[in-house]
Design a protein around this motif. Sequence first.
Motif, mmCIF file in Angstrom:
data_model
loop_
_atom_site.group_PDB
_atom_site.id
_atom_site.type_symbol
_atom_site.label_atom_id
_atom_site.label_comp_id
_atom_site.label_asym_id
_atom_site.label_seq_id
_atom_site.Cartn_x
_atom_site.Cartn_y
_atom_site.Cartn_z
ATOM 1 N N GLN A 1 21.494 3.019 -18.262
ATOM 2 C CA GLN A 1 20.114 2.761 -18.663
ATOM 3 C C GLN A 1 19.630 3.899 -19.556
ATOM 4 O OE1 GLN A 1 17.432 2.255 -15.359
ATOM 5 N NE2 GLN A 1 16.164 0.805 -16.482
ATOM 6 N N VAL A 2 18.883 3.553 -20.597
ATOM 7 C CA VAL A 2 18.369 4.550 -21.527
ATOM 8 C C VAL A 2 17.090 5.156 -20.955
ATOM 9 C CG1 VAL A 2 17.549 4.951 -23.869
ATOM 10 C CG2 VAL A 2 19.305 3.206 -23.450
ATOM 11 N N GLN A 3 16.988 6.467 -20.994
ATOM 12 C CA GLN A 3 15.758 7.134 -20.587
ATOM 13 C C GLN A 3 14.849 7.271 -21.800
ATOM 14 O OE1 GLN A 3 15.412 7.773 -17.238
ATOM 15 N NE2 GLN A 3 17.416 6.780 -17.164
ATOM 16 N N LEU A 4 13.567 6.909 -21.615
ATOM 17 C CA LEU A 4 12.612 6.903 -22.730
ATOM 18 C C LEU A 4 11.368 7.691 -22.335
ATOM 19 C CD1 LEU A 4 12.881 3.070 -23.449
ATOM 20 C CD2 LEU A 4 13.948 4.886 -24.805
ATOM 21 N N VAL A 5 10.895 8.541 -23.226
ATOM 22 C CA VAL A 5 9.697 9.331 -22.961
ATOM 23 C C VAL A 5 8.731 9.179 -24.128
ATOM 24 C CG1 VAL A 5 8.752 11.614 -22.490
ATOM 25 C CG2 VAL A 5 11.005 10.977 -21.575
ATOM 26 N N GLU A 6 7.570 8.587 -23.845
ATOM 27 C CA GLU A 6 6.560 8.384 -24.889
ATOM 28 C C GLU A 6 5.609 9.573 -24.960
ATOM 29 O OE1 GLU A 6 6.832 4.162 -22.894
ATOM 30 O OE2 GLU A 6 6.808 6.251 -22.245
ATOM 31 N N SER A 7 5.014 9.751 -26.120
ATOM 32 C CA SER A 7 3.983 10.773 -26.305
ATOM 33 C C SER A 7 3.120 10.372 -27.489
ATOM 34 C CB SER A 7 4.598 12.150 -26.540
ATOM 35 O OG SER A 7 5.404 12.143 -27.710
ATOM 36 N N GLY A 8 1.983 11.058 -27.627
ATOM 37 C CA GLY A 8 1.138 10.842 -28.808
ATOM 38 C C GLY A 8 -0.126 10.051 -28.566
ATOM 39 N N GLY A 9 -0.313 9.543 -27.348
ATOM 40 C CA GLY A 9 -1.526 8.804 -27.067
ATOM 41 C C GLY A 9 -2.739 9.724 -26.995
ATOM 42 N N GLY A 10 -3.908 9.104 -26.891
ATOM 43 C CA GLY A 10 -5.123 9.895 -26.790
ATOM 44 C C GLY A 10 -6.349 9.075 -27.106
ATOM 45 N N LEU A 11 -7.456 9.791 -27.295
ATOM 46 C CA LEU A 11 -8.734 9.166 -27.618
ATOM 47 C C LEU A 11 -8.975 9.281 -29.122
ATOM 48 C CD1 LEU A 11 -11.541 7.997 -26.838
ATOM 49 C CD2 LEU A 11 -12.274 10.379 -26.478
ATOM 50 N N VAL A 12 -9.326 8.174 -29.748
ATOM 51 C CA VAL A 12 -9.568 8.164 -31.190
ATOM 52 C C VAL A 12 -10.746 7.239 -31.481
ATOM 53 C CG1 VAL A 12 -7.907 6.303 -31.587
ATOM 54 C CG2 VAL A 12 -8.445 7.887 -33.445
ATOM 55 N N ALA A 24 14.485 9.018 -27.005
ATOM 56 C CA ALA A 24 15.520 8.326 -26.234
ATOM 57 C C ALA A 24 16.607 9.306 -25.787
ATOM 58 C CB ALA A 24 16.139 7.209 -27.070
ATOM 59 N N SER A 25 17.238 8.973 -24.661
ATOM 60 C CA SER A 25 18.247 9.860 -24.090
ATOM 61 C C SER A 25 19.626 9.665 -24.702
ATOM 62 C CB SER A 25 18.332 9.640 -22.573
ATOM 63 O OG SER A 25 18.726 8.301 -22.299
ATOM 64 N N GLU A 26 19.786 8.644 -25.557
ATOM 65 C CA GLU A 26 21.062 8.448 -26.199
ATOM 66 C C GLU A 26 20.851 8.099 -27.666
ATOM 67 O OE1 GLU A 26 22.238 5.044 -23.599
ATOM 68 O OE2 GLU A 26 22.686 4.058 -25.505
ATOM 69 N N ILE A 69 6.189 0.381 -37.393
ATOM 70 C CA ILE A 69 7.228 0.865 -36.483
ATOM 71 C C ILE A 69 8.366 1.434 -37.311
ATOM 72 C CG2 ILE A 69 8.379 -1.386 -36.318
ATOM 73 C CD1 ILE A 69 8.960 -0.704 -33.355
ATOM 74 N N SER A 70 8.912 2.549 -36.833
ATOM 75 C CA SER A 70 10.028 3.173 -37.544
ATOM 76 C C SER A 70 10.852 3.960 -36.541
ATOM 77 C CB SER A 70 9.528 4.084 -38.670
ATOM 78 O OG SER A 70 8.777 5.164 -38.146
ATOM 79 N N LYS A 75 16.749 12.157 -34.927
ATOM 80 C CA LYS A 75 15.979 12.701 -33.804
ATOM 81 C C LYS A 75 16.023 11.811 -32.573
ATOM 82 C CE LYS A 75 12.736 15.231 -36.739
ATOM 83 N NZ LYS A 75 11.313 15.459 -37.091
ATOM 84 N N ASN A 76 16.735 10.672 -32.661
ATOM 85 C CA ASN A 76 16.795 9.718 -31.541
ATOM 86 C C ASN A 76 15.395 9.351 -31.059
ATOM 87 O OD1 ASN A 76 19.629 9.591 -31.439
ATOM 88 N ND2 ASN A 76 19.683 11.510 -30.295
ATOM 89 N N THR A 77 14.508 9.085 -31.999
ATOM 90 C CA THR A 77 13.108 8.858 -31.681
ATOM 91 C C THR A 77 12.584 7.614 -32.392
ATOM 92 O OG1 THR A 77 12.734 11.223 -31.355
ATOM 93 C CG2 THR A 77 10.795 9.869 -31.739
ATOM 94 N N LEU A 78 11.794 6.865 -31.657
ATOM 95 C CA LEU A 78 11.088 5.696 -32.177
ATOM 96 C C LEU A 78 9.631 6.085 -32.385
ATOM 97 C CD1 LEU A 78 11.225 2.510 -32.625
ATOM 98 C CD2 LEU A 78 10.336 2.365 -30.286
ATOM 99 N N TYR A 79 9.029 5.557 -33.449
ATOM 100 C CA TYR A 79 7.647 5.869 -33.761
ATOM 101 C C TYR A 79 6.812 4.602 -33.900
ATOM 102 C CZ TYR A 79 9.725 10.347 -35.109
ATOM 103 O OH TYR A 79 10.417 11.529 -35.111
ATOM 104 N N LEU A 80 5.503 4.770 -33.695
ATOM 105 C CA LEU A 80 4.555 3.721 -34.022
ATOM 106 C C LEU A 80 3.355 4.388 -34.686
ATOM 107 C CD1 LEU A 80 4.013 0.657 -33.842
ATOM 108 C CD2 LEU A 80 2.620 1.144 -31.816
#
Length: 115
Positions: A1-12, A24-26, A69-70, A75-80
Amino acid sequence: QVQLVESGGGLVQPGGSLRLSCAASERIFTITTMGWYRQAPGKQRELAATITNGDTTNYADSVKGRFIISRSIAKNTLYLQMNNLKPEDTAVYYCKAEARGIASWGQGTQVVVSS
């Protein structure tokens, strides 16, 4: 299973922008499809955007023209990238990865759009 860690949320404020990240972990070039889903209070989780390992993208009608989305293979990273945010975009945003027939989810990141 892939480990995923999101960040970047907040109040806007309405009309503002945010960029979410999902680490992503892989190596993400091994992942068939990655995507962002969101769940507003009292509502079901819904698709926001997906991207395949061939870089084919798909967007919900509600975010088309505002969200991008990109992914970064290096960097093994997904963006929105979320632009022109509206109050109805308020939700917890989840990253999802589908690899080898298994779906993995991140823990979510909260986005609040409010003045």
